[in-house]
Design a protein around this motif. Structure first.
Motif, PDB file in Angstrom:
ATOM      1  N   UNK A  19       7.853  23.235  43.433  1.00  0.00           N
ATOM      2  CA  UNK A  19       8.490  23.797  44.627  1.00  0.00           C
ATOM      3  C   UNK A  19       9.104  22.701  45.490  1.00  0.00           C
ATOM      4  N   UNK A  20       8.430  21.555  45.588  1.00  0.00           N
ATOM      5  CA  UNK A  20       8.893  20.463  46.442  1.00  0.00           C
ATOM      6  C   UNK A  20      10.247  19.913  46.006  1.00  0.00           C
ATOM      7  N   UNK A  21      10.610  20.102  44.722  1.00  0.00           N
ATOM      8  CA  UNK A  21      11.870  19.565  44.226  1.00  0.00           C
ATOM      9  C   UNK A  21      13.088  20.249  44.830  1.00  0.00           C
ATOM     10  N   UNK A  22      12.878  21.296  45.606  1.00  0.00           N
ATOM     11  CA  UNK A  22      13.975  21.887  46.368  1.00  0.00           C
ATOM     12  C   UNK A  22      14.439  20.943  47.471  1.00  0.00           C
ATOM     13  N   UNK A  23      13.595  19.973  47.843  1.00  0.00           N
ATOM     14  CA  UNK A  23      13.933  19.007  48.891  1.00  0.00           C
ATOM     15  C   UNK A  23      14.454  17.702  48.315  1.00  0.00           C
ATOM     16  N   UNK A  31      12.756  11.662  40.629  1.00  0.00           N
ATOM     17  CA  UNK A  31      13.853  11.448  39.700  1.00  0.00           C
ATOM     18  C   UNK A  31      14.203  12.694  38.920  1.00  0.00           C
ATOM     19  N   UNK A  32      13.843  13.863  39.483  1.00  0.00           N
ATOM     20  CA  UNK A  32      14.043  15.135  38.790  1.00  0.00           C
ATOM     21  C   UNK A  32      14.502  16.209  39.766  1.00  0.00           C
ATOM     22  N   UNK A  33      15.081  17.290  39.224  1.00  0.00           N
ATOM     23  CA  UNK A  33      15.527  18.394  40.072  1.00  0.00           C
ATOM     24  C   UNK A  33      15.276  19.719  39.381  1.00  0.00           C
ATOM     25  N   UNK A  34      15.477  20.806  40.131  1.00  0.00           N
ATOM     26  CA  UNK A  34      15.238  22.152  39.623  1.00  0.00           C
ATOM     27  C   UNK A  34      16.513  22.775  39.072  1.00  0.00           C
ATOM     28  N   UNK A  35      16.359  23.471  37.970  1.00  0.00           N
ATOM     29  CA  UNK A  35      17.422  24.330  37.435  1.00  0.00           C
ATOM     30  C   UNK A  35      16.850  25.741  37.419  1.00  0.00           C
ATOM     31  N   UNK A  88       7.687  32.850  41.724  1.00  0.00           N
ATOM     32  CA  UNK A  88       8.289  33.071  43.043  1.00  0.00           C
ATOM     33  C   UNK A  88       7.925  31.949  44.004  1.00  0.00           C
ATOM     34  N   UNK A  89       6.689  31.429  43.874  1.00  0.00           N
ATOM     35  CA  UNK A  89       6.275  30.319  44.735  1.00  0.00           C
ATOM     36  C   UNK A  89       7.055  29.052  44.391  1.00  0.00           C
ATOM     37  N   UNK A  90       7.335  28.849  43.115  1.00  0.00           N
ATOM     38  CA  UNK A  90       8.126  27.683  42.710  1.00  0.00           C
ATOM     39  C   UNK A  90       9.553  27.792  43.223  1.00  0.00           C
ATOM     40  N   UNK A  91      10.116  28.988  43.077  1.00  0.00           N
ATOM     41  CA  UNK A  91      11.493  29.228  43.536  1.00  0.00           C
ATOM     42  C   UNK A  91      11.747  30.722  43.635  1.00  0.00           C
ATOM     43  N   UNK A  92      12.037  31.226  44.832  1.00  0.00           N
ATOM     44  CA  UNK A  92      12.344  32.650  44.975  1.00  0.00           C
ATOM     45  C   UNK A  92      13.664  33.031  44.330  1.00  0.00           C
ATOM     46  N   UNK A  93      14.473  32.038  43.945  1.00  0.00           N
ATOM     47  CA  UNK A  93      15.780  32.305  43.332  1.00  0.00           C
ATOM     48  C   UNK A  93      15.780  32.071  41.828  1.00  0.00           C
ATOM     49  N   UNK A  98      12.512  28.765  35.544  1.00  0.00           N
ATOM     50  CA  UNK A  98      12.950  27.534  36.201  1.00  0.00           C
ATOM     51  C   UNK A  98      12.616  26.346  35.303  1.00  0.00           C
ATOM     52  N   UNK A  99      13.504  25.369  35.282  1.00  0.00           N
ATOM     53  CA  UNK A  99      13.289  24.158  34.488  1.00  0.00           C
ATOM     54  C   UNK A  99      13.297  22.940  35.395  1.00  0.00           C
ATOM     55  N   UNK A 100      12.610  21.904  34.970  1.00  0.00           N
ATOM     56  CA  UNK A 100      12.581  20.620  35.674  1.00  0.00           C
ATOM     57  C   UNK A 100      13.305  19.596  34.806  1.00  0.00           C
TER      58      UNK A 100
END
Length: 277
Positions: A19-23, A31-35, A88-93, A98-100
């Protein structure tokens, strides 16, 4: 593919870390992001040169998008099943998927090595939805790359990633570009640099009419071209327009005052794409 523990605790440290990777700060540290979402995840998994570390899915998403899960497993990507509440807690969208992924790292030098024939340059573009839409339009129109100046939005922002609908993984996107230096480098490899602006001295339709046979002093859309697109609210600064070989306006035939950034960029990129054909 080995099974990982089922995730059903929304307060688990793994869930919090994803979830923090939204920031932005968390992305930079990791060094990573959400897809997020099936379409973007599908394209990320298919991009074999992209480091995808983890895929999180619910049982429903696993059944509905079995092809994505199977492809992820074939690539050796860790697949984690979780409850809808966890996703949903990781990403409501995320639409339950979701992938990292490792941060993208395209460079201007790599873009220039092509050499490219069509490039979208985003200067001071701050809105993530607009930036993502322009990257998607660049991909759809057959552009070779997109460049973002250092003042523009982070391309790993979740809304940027979602707005590209997977196009972020189809073409090089270089960031942190100094506009003046970038324009000079594009010109050195043979690109005409055009700025899109409502007050431009050249009408886009007029340029299409003479593409491939433009008279002296008129930019030729059939030539390799880089388009500069400016900020959503105030457009291009005077000093940015001055860097271009010519400033071009999209004709407005109705009563609309203007087009939004993404729409104007799409029209310009497709005009060049048609001229190149």
């Amino acid at each position: 593919m080995s099974e990982t523990p089922y995730l059903d605790n929304v307060r688990a440290e793994r869930v919090k870390a994803v979830k923090a990777l939204a920031g932005r700060s968390a992305r930079q540290r990791a060094g990573r992001f959400l897809v997020e979402g099936p379409q973007a995840v599908r394209e990320a998994v298919a991009a074999t040169d992209l480091a995808v570390h983890d895929l999180y899915v619910t049982a429903t998403a696993t059944a509905r998008y079995a092809d994505i899960v199977k492809a992820a497993g074939a690539r050796g990507i860790r697949v984690h099943r979780g409850s809808p509440e966890v996703l949903d807690a990781m990403s409501p969208d995320a639409q339950q998927m979701v992938a990292v992924v490792d941060l993208l790292d395209s460079s201007l030098a790599a873009v220039l090595a092509g050499p490219p024939r069509l490039v979208a340059v985003l200067s001071n573009v701050r809105d993530p939805g607009n930036a993502g839409a322009v990257i998607r339009a660049a991909d759809a129109s057959g552009a070779d790359a997109a460049l973002l100046t250092s003042e523009s939005v982070d391309i790993h922002n979740p809304k940027v990633v979602r707005s590209t609908a997977g196009s972020l993984f189809h073409l090089p996107v270089a960031t942190g570009i100094d506009l003046k230096g970038g324009v000079a480098a594009l010109r050195e490899v043979g690109l005409t640099v055009l700025a899109a602006d409502g007050a431009g001295e050249h009408d886009l339709d007029d340029l299409l009419d003479v593409a491939g046979r433009a008279p002296d002093g008129v930019p030729d859309l059939a030539a390799p071209t880089a388009w500069i697109f400016g900020n959503e609210a105030w457009g291009l600064r005077d000093e940015d327009r001055a860097l271009a070989d010519a400033v071009v306006r999209v004709p407005l035939r109705g009563r609309a005052e203007s087009l939004n950034l993404a729409t104007a960029a799409t029209v310009c990129l497709y005009a060049s794409s048609r001229a190149h054909r």
